[in-house]
Design a protein around this motif. Sequence first.
Motif: not given
Length: 370
Positions: A59-68, A20-23, A218-221
């Motif tokens: 300038g990006n909207r970052v969704t950062f996931v890291s598991n345990i 997705t542009p910008g994300a 599940e979280i990021l698709g």
Amino acid sequence: MGLRLYDTASRSIVDFTPRTPGAVAMYVCGPTVYDVPHLGHGRTAVVFDVVRRYLSWAGNRVTFVSNITDIEDRIITRANERGISTEELSRTYELAYWEQMDRLGVLRPDEMPRATEFVAQLQALIAELIGRGHAYAIEGSGVYFQVDTLADYGKLSHRNLEQLLGDAGSRVEVDEEKRSPVDFALWKAAKPGEPSWDSPWGPGRPGWHIECSAMSLEILGDGFDIHGGGDDLVFPHHENEIAQSEGAGHPFARYWLHSGMVNVDGVKMSKSLGNFLNLADAIDAHGARAFRWLVVQHHYRKQLEINDDTLRAASAAVDRLDALARRARVAGVEPGPLGDTGAFAAAMDDDFDTPAAVAAVLSVVRDANG
């Protein structure tokens, strides 16, 4: 020209185009919490913290996931040795991990899924694989992914099935009941003294690899942007994540980033050698900022030597930056506009070339000192 990065799967520098542009949707493998964090944990966490911060700065909207990973053989073994529950052990070391990450200034992930909280999603993915003919159940043993049903298995690590079968040094699980020694566990049947969950294949617990596939999707698709981790995870962990996800019909990560290993006094960190040095001790001795500076002085894909000498040198470099700041305050100099960041951005856009970015920063420092 925009960001270009080294993609492990293609073994080449490629243009980065987000889903997705910008994300940017990003998943990085987190710790298996059975012990205190070591130097390798620190290096990997700082590397991907810098990547995340730069993507946001650009300038990006970052969704950062890291598991345990809070259920695994080593966790079970150590909890049994201590006579405590796996939950108590894993929570203790999860807190220890984040304590050191906080000291290092590593930003907390937007999502921190634990394997034990995603058992339903793990089981759903396993059921999809069985339904598509990529996995099989063995009563009393568990469920296994059948590697030879996936034509392009090995595309991340660039290994083929013949090599895997013939390579005695490959990290494959040998099990008399499996159809092939390279098949790997998706679900492990319960054993006495182990925690377990009900499933269509009997009581048991998830295998290590399946958790990251289920949680990231599940979280990021489907088709999220970046999957990262240390280069020791390329095979088998990340290879198997791809197999599980794509075998179930889910497009997986579009780009793969891997940080290099850590050497301690010229020797690669290794469980067998017992040289997994405590991260907290290194921070106590030399400071968290020195550790971060040492990491960014080296390209993330290269091996990194960490010892007292390299940390002392990094600490001295941080002291010189602080000296400039003190001189500026004494002189009454007020912070001004950021100025031209072109050299810095160009370095970071070139596969996150932090050594060149550091050189750009130091060029400004030299000018300021003058």
